[in-house]
Scaffold this active site. Sequence first.
Site, PDB file in Angstrom:
ATOM      1  N   GLY A   1       0.495   7.076   8.313  1.00 17.56           N
ATOM      2  CA  GLY A   1      -0.397   8.041   7.678  1.00 17.56           C
ATOM      3  C   GLY A   1      -1.093   8.979   8.651  1.00 17.56           C
ATOM      4  O   GLY A   1      -2.036   9.679   8.283  1.00 17.56           O
TER       5      GLY A   1
ATOM      6  N   GLY B   1       5.596   6.134   3.285  1.00 17.12           N
ATOM      7  CA  GLY B   1       4.336   6.249   2.559  1.00 17.12           C
ATOM      8  C   GLY B   1       4.186   7.633   1.962  1.00 17.12           C
ATOM      9  O   GLY B   1       4.786   7.959   0.931  1.00 17.12           O
ATOM     10  N   GLY B   2       3.407   8.470   2.624  1.00 18.08           N
ATOM     11  CA  GLY B   2       3.075   9.791   2.092  1.00 18.08           C
ATOM     12  C   GLY B   2       4.261  10.598   1.583  1.00 18.08           C
ATOM     13  O   GLY B   2       4.205  11.197   0.495  1.00 18.08           O
TER      14      GLY B   2
ATOM     15  N   SER C   1       4.929   7.666   9.210  1.00 16.69           N
ATOM     16  CA  SER C   1       5.071   9.128   9.162  1.00 16.69           C
ATOM     17  C   SER C   1       6.535   9.583   9.214  1.00 16.69           C
ATOM     18  O   SER C   1       6.847  10.612   9.797  1.00 16.69           O
ATOM     19  CB  SER C   1       4.255   9.786  10.280  1.00 16.69           C
ATOM     20  OG  SER C   1       2.876   9.486  10.113  1.00 16.69           O
TER      21      SER C   1
ATOM     22  N   ASN D   1       6.607   3.520  -0.466  1.00 18.97           N
ATOM     23  CA  ASN D   1       5.371   2.781  -0.716  1.00 18.97           C
ATOM     24  C   ASN D   1       4.339   3.786  -1.224  1.00 18.97           C
ATOM     25  O   ASN D   1       3.779   4.543  -0.444  1.00 18.97           O
ATOM     26  CB  ASN D   1       4.906   2.113   0.591  1.00 18.97           C
ATOM     27  CG  ASN D   1       3.530   1.468   0.462  1.00 18.97           C
ATOM     28  OD1 ASN D   1       3.021   1.302  -0.646  1.00 18.97           O
ATOM     29  ND2 ASN D   1       2.948   1.112   1.591  1.00 18.97           N
ATOM     30  N   TRP D   2       4.117   3.757  -2.528  1.00 15.16           N
ATOM     31  CA  TRP D   2       3.211   4.754  -3.122  1.00 15.16           C
ATOM     32  C   TRP D   2       1.748   4.452  -2.815  1.00 15.16           C
ATOM     33  O   TRP D   2       0.875   5.279  -3.090  1.00 15.16           O
ATOM     34  CB  TRP D   2       3.399   4.816  -4.634  1.00 15.16           C
ATOM     35  CG  TRP D   2       4.721   5.318  -5.106  1.00 15.16           C
ATOM     36  CD1 TRP D   2       5.801   5.690  -4.337  1.00 15.16           C
ATOM     37  CD2 TRP D   2       5.118   5.523  -6.474  1.00 15.16           C
ATOM     38  NE1 TRP D   2       6.843   6.102  -5.134  1.00 15.16           N
ATOM     39  CE2 TRP D   2       6.444   6.010  -6.449  1.00 15.16           C
ATOM     40  CE3 TRP D   2       4.491   5.336  -7.701  1.00 15.16           C
ATOM     41  CZ2 TRP D   2       7.148   6.316  -7.622  1.00 15.16           C
ATOM     42  CZ3 TRP D   2       5.185   5.632  -8.874  1.00 15.16           C
ATOM     43  CH2 TRP D   2       6.497   6.123  -8.821  1.00 15.16           C
ATOM     44  N   LYS D   3       1.476   3.252  -2.322  1.00 14.60           N
ATOM     45  CA  LYS D   3       0.092   2.815  -2.101  1.00 14.60           C
ATOM     46  C   LYS D   3      -0.714   2.997  -3.391  1.00 14.60           C
ATOM     47  O   LYS D   3      -0.168   2.813  -4.471  1.00 14.60           O
ATOM     48  CB  LYS D   3      -0.509   3.564  -0.909  1.00 14.60           C
ATOM     49  CG  LYS D   3       0.402   3.501   0.317  1.00 14.60           C
ATOM     50  CD  LYS D   3      -0.251   3.918   1.584  1.00 14.60           C
ATOM     51  CE  LYS D   3       0.794   3.945   2.694  1.00 14.60           C
ATOM     52  NZ  LYS D   3       0.214   4.140   4.024  1.00 14.60           N
TER      53      LYS D   3
ATOM     54  N   HIS E   1       1.770  -5.598   4.872  1.00 17.72           N
ATOM     55  CA  HIS E   1       1.532  -4.204   5.269  1.00 17.72           C
ATOM     56  C   HIS E   1       0.256  -4.146   6.113  1.00 17.72           C
ATOM     57  O   HIS E   1      -0.704  -4.879   5.855  1.00 17.72           O
ATOM     58  CB  HIS E   1       1.391  -3.323   4.028  1.00 17.72           C
ATOM     59  CG  HIS E   1       1.386  -1.861   4.367  1.00 17.72           C
ATOM     60  ND1 HIS E   1       0.262  -1.220   4.828  1.00 17.72           N
ATOM     61  CD2 HIS E   1       2.375  -0.944   4.358  1.00 17.72           C
ATOM     62  CE1 HIS E   1       0.562   0.047   5.075  1.00 17.72           C
ATOM     63  NE2 HIS E   1       1.838   0.238   4.800  1.00 17.72           N
TER      64      HIS E   1
ATOM     65  N   GLU F   1      -2.152  -2.221   6.148  1.00 13.42           N
ATOM     66  CA  GLU F   1      -3.393  -1.977   5.394  1.00 13.42           C
ATOM     67  C   GLU F   1      -3.900  -3.269   4.765  1.00 13.42           C
ATOM     68  O   GLU F   1      -5.113  -3.483   4.660  1.00 13.42           O
ATOM     69  CB  GLU F   1      -3.155  -0.872   4.346  1.00 13.42           C
ATOM     70  CG  GLU F   1      -3.027   0.491   5.016  1.00 13.42           C
ATOM     71  CD  GLU F   1      -2.209   1.512   4.252  1.00 13.42           C
ATOM     72  OE1 GLU F   1      -1.949   1.324   3.051  1.00 13.42           O
ATOM     73  OE2 GLU F   1      -1.807   2.516   4.879  1.00 13.42           O
TER      74      GLU F   1
ATOM     75  N   GLU G   1       6.475  -1.155  11.594  1.00  7.33           N
ATOM     76  CA  GLU G   1       5.554  -0.065  11.304  1.00  7.33           C
ATOM     77  C   GLU G   1       4.438  -0.043  12.348  1.00  7.33           C
ATOM     78  O   GLU G   1       3.443  -0.786  12.211  1.00  7.33           O
ATOM     79  CB  GLU G   1       4.933  -0.252   9.918  1.00  7.33           C
ATOM     80  CG  GLU G   1       5.945  -0.239   8.794  1.00  7.33           C
ATOM     81  CD  GLU G   1       5.336   0.274   7.505  1.00  7.33           C
ATOM     82  OE1 GLU G   1       5.885   1.221   6.940  1.00  7.33           O
ATOM     83  OE2 GLU G   1       4.299  -0.250   7.069  1.00  7.33           O
TER      84      GLU G   1
HETATM   85  C1  PEP Z   1       3.471   2.990   5.124  1.00  5.87           C
HETATM   86  O1  PEP Z   1       2.302   2.887   4.785  1.00  5.87           O
HETATM   87  O2  PEP Z   1       4.267   2.055   4.940  1.00  5.87           O
HETATM   88  C2  PEP Z   1       3.870   4.235   5.777  1.00  5.87           C
HETATM   89  C3  PEP Z   1       4.935   4.237   6.527  1.00  5.87           C
HETATM   90  O3  PEP Z   1       3.062   5.324   5.543  1.00  5.87           O
HETATM   91  P1  PEP Z   1       3.325   6.838   6.027  1.00  5.87           P
HETATM   92  O4  PEP Z   1       4.780   7.136   5.790  1.00  5.87           O
HETATM   93  O5  PEP Z   1       2.425   7.655   5.165  1.00  5.87           O
HETATM   94  O6  PEP Z   1       2.979   6.875   7.468  1.00  5.87           O
END
Ligand code: PEP
Length: 251
Positions: free
Chosen positions: A175, A235-236, A214, A11-13, A97, A99, A169
């Site tokens: 994040g 994500g990241g 994470s 997920n590049w956001k 998600h 967010e 999640e």
């Molecule tokens: C996400 O936003 O789906 C996620 C898992 O982010 P991160 O890996 O950065 O925690």
Amino acid sequence: MSKRRPLVAGNWKMNGSQAESTALVNGIKQGLASVNTAEVAVCPPFILIPLVATLLKGSNAVWGGQNLSVHKSGAYTGETAGPMLKDYGSTYVIVGHSERRSYYGETDKLVAEKFGAAQAAGLIPILCIGETLAEREANQTESVVARQLDAVIQMHGIAALKNSVLAYEPVWAIGTGKTATPQQAQDVHAFIRGRLAALDKGVADGMRILYGGSMKASNAKELMAQPDIDGGLIGGASLVAEEFLNICRAA
Ligand code: PEP
């Protein structure tokens, strides 16, 4: 080995220029041959989709959207419809998600509607569910994920989940660099699968339940070794080709 093929979705956001995204996709493509088991997907921002879809053509990796409208078309300024994603060749779309739920006020009901809109467009929804830190500390983890899941089941029926992916999640792990321990994640994944099994064992057995929060190359193996964890929503760590590939290799 589980009969469920693991999925690792990035997920590049809201990240990436055209140049950065080209380099990232090319880097992922170069490493795909060494990913033996997992299905690999990336979810870029909408504006980068034409570029990413073109770059991925002919590769084993697929892509998805990060969100979609509940509507098919029409006067909905700023929105992107499921059929538009499908037209570009999307396989997946993330719905619900945390967010989107917290910054854009997406309710369980709206998320359930988006889940239906995704399937109506021929897309596979990746439905995100998870509790906040306050909810975990109040011992509400199971009731929260159950409520989020049940909203979709009530609207569409358990059979609709056959063609979907779930992502657990925990909001406190997204994040933040704080990952759920493999046991914490496994406990919730097992709870989710058990809840599905009470309604339809076939759906429960076939359901891919991804962990997100994470996840990185250094903790992916341990998390994905859990019996009910079938991949990751990243994500990241999905913004760095080699790191993302190493997570894919761990699955
Ligand atoms: C996400 O936003 O789906 C996620 C898992 O982010 P991160 O890996 O950065 O925690």
